[in-house]
Design a protein around this motif. Sequence first.
Motif, mmCIF file in Angstrom:
data_model
loop_
_atom_site.group_PDB
_atom_site.id
_atom_site.type_symbol
_atom_site.label_atom_id
_atom_site.label_comp_id
_atom_site.label_asym_id
_atom_site.label_seq_id
_atom_site.Cartn_x
_atom_site.Cartn_y
_atom_site.Cartn_z
ATOM 1 N N LEU A 1 58.179 -8.889 49.594
ATOM 2 C CA LEU A 1 58.485 -9.005 50.555
ATOM 3 C C LEU A 1 56.930 -9.635 51.725
ATOM 4 O O LEU A 1 57.128 -10.912 51.322
ATOM 5 C CB LEU A 1 59.576 -8.699 51.591
ATOM 6 N N THR A 2 56.371 -8.960 51.496
ATOM 7 C CA THR A 2 55.224 -9.358 52.045
ATOM 8 C C THR A 2 53.948 -10.297 51.904
ATOM 9 O O THR A 2 53.552 -11.118 52.268
ATOM 10 C CB THR A 2 54.362 -7.182 52.627
ATOM 11 N N LYS B 1 57.481 -1.339 46.404
ATOM 12 C CA LYS B 1 57.366 -2.699 45.528
ATOM 13 C C LYS B 1 58.740 -3.494 45.925
ATOM 14 O O LYS B 1 57.214 -4.918 46.561
ATOM 15 C CB LYS B 1 57.623 -2.132 44.063
ATOM 16 N N ILE B 2 59.301 -2.707 46.637
ATOM 17 C CA ILE B 2 60.051 -4.436 47.604
ATOM 18 C C ILE B 2 59.629 -5.146 48.944
ATOM 19 O O ILE B 2 59.353 -5.929 48.789
ATOM 20 C CB ILE B 2 61.880 -4.133 47.913
ATOM 21 N N LEU C 1 65.476 -14.309 48.721
ATOM 22 C CA LEU C 1 64.845 -13.002 48.373
ATOM 23 C C LEU C 1 65.011 -12.722 49.709
ATOM 24 O O LEU C 1 65.480 -10.973 48.625
ATOM 25 C CB LEU C 1 63.313 -13.737 48.672
ATOM 26 N N SER C 2 64.964 -12.799 50.708
ATOM 27 C CA SER C 2 65.457 -11.719 51.620
ATOM 28 C C SER C 2 66.759 -10.913 51.700
ATOM 29 O O SER C 2 66.657 -9.635 51.611
ATOM 30 C CB SER C 2 64.612 -12.121 53.275
ATOM 31 N N PHE C 3 67.517 -11.028 51.055
ATOM 32 C CA PHE C 3 69.416 -11.173 51.016
ATOM 33 C C PHE C 3 68.823 -9.712 50.166
ATOM 34 O O PHE C 3 69.159 -9.063 49.836
ATOM 35 C CB PHE C 3 70.019 -11.947 51.105
ATOM 36 N N PHE C 4 68.164 -10.557 48.724
ATOM 37 C CA PHE C 4 68.224 -9.803 47.156
ATOM 38 C C PHE C 4 67.749 -9.084 47.643
ATOM 39 O O PHE C 4 68.720 -7.596 47.367
ATOM 40 C CB PHE C 4 68.056 -10.443 46.571
ATOM 41 N N ALA C 5 66.539 -8.027 48.627
ATOM 42 C CA ALA C 5 65.806 -7.109 48.125
ATOM 43 C C ALA C 5 66.806 -6.418 49.905
ATOM 44 O O ALA C 5 66.883 -5.158 49.210
ATOM 45 C CB ALA C 5 64.847 -7.688 49.377
#
Length: 207
Positions: A11-12, A6-7, A41-45
């Motif tokens: 991101l994609t 899902k993550i 968002l990327s770091f949160f992922a």
Amino acid sequence: MTRVLKINLVLTIFYVVGFIGITQTAFKEIFLSLTFFTLLLSFFALWLTRNKKKEEWYMFVAFVYVLGFFVEWIGVHFGLLFGNYGYGDNLGPKVSGIPIIIGVNWLIVSVTAASIAKKWRWGIWLRPFIGALLMVGFDYILEPVAINSDFWSWENGVIPFYNYVCWFAIGLLIQVVYHFTNLNESNKVNDYLLVLMTVFFVSLNLF
């Protein structure tokens, strides 16, 4: 669908939509201005999928963020690191000429590169070097896009080789700390994000 899938899917979608937006003249500036939130968002992922959230991890995050901001401050104000350059407006709010998000960028690149480097089975002592080389390689791909996107600019428009030397030295320091404090985690989100970002910037370079 697992949480990791899902993550990675989220991101994609964000990076694909971002690519489409940036490559459309009418929407380019709007999407470039959203880079700050894409990095968050990327770091949160990465944060969500981390298994070991302990005190040492939070200390490492603080260490890399402060180090990343500090070396950029030295670079911009004194030219002693990286070369002569300055930041534009598309990385968001700045303090003393340095985008506050830049430390997060250092974190993302460091953690994702280390995740892939950890897969190296022969010679554990080589992993920090591999991680640092991956960081330099990513910066090499990023640079042309960053210049064209008003993230930063170089004096006379020339990217000095010294920039990559500094990236390697600082990246190696971060990788050594991360690997030998046993904080490095290799997971599919970390690995996928570095590949996704690389494909994203390579595609923008080719467009």
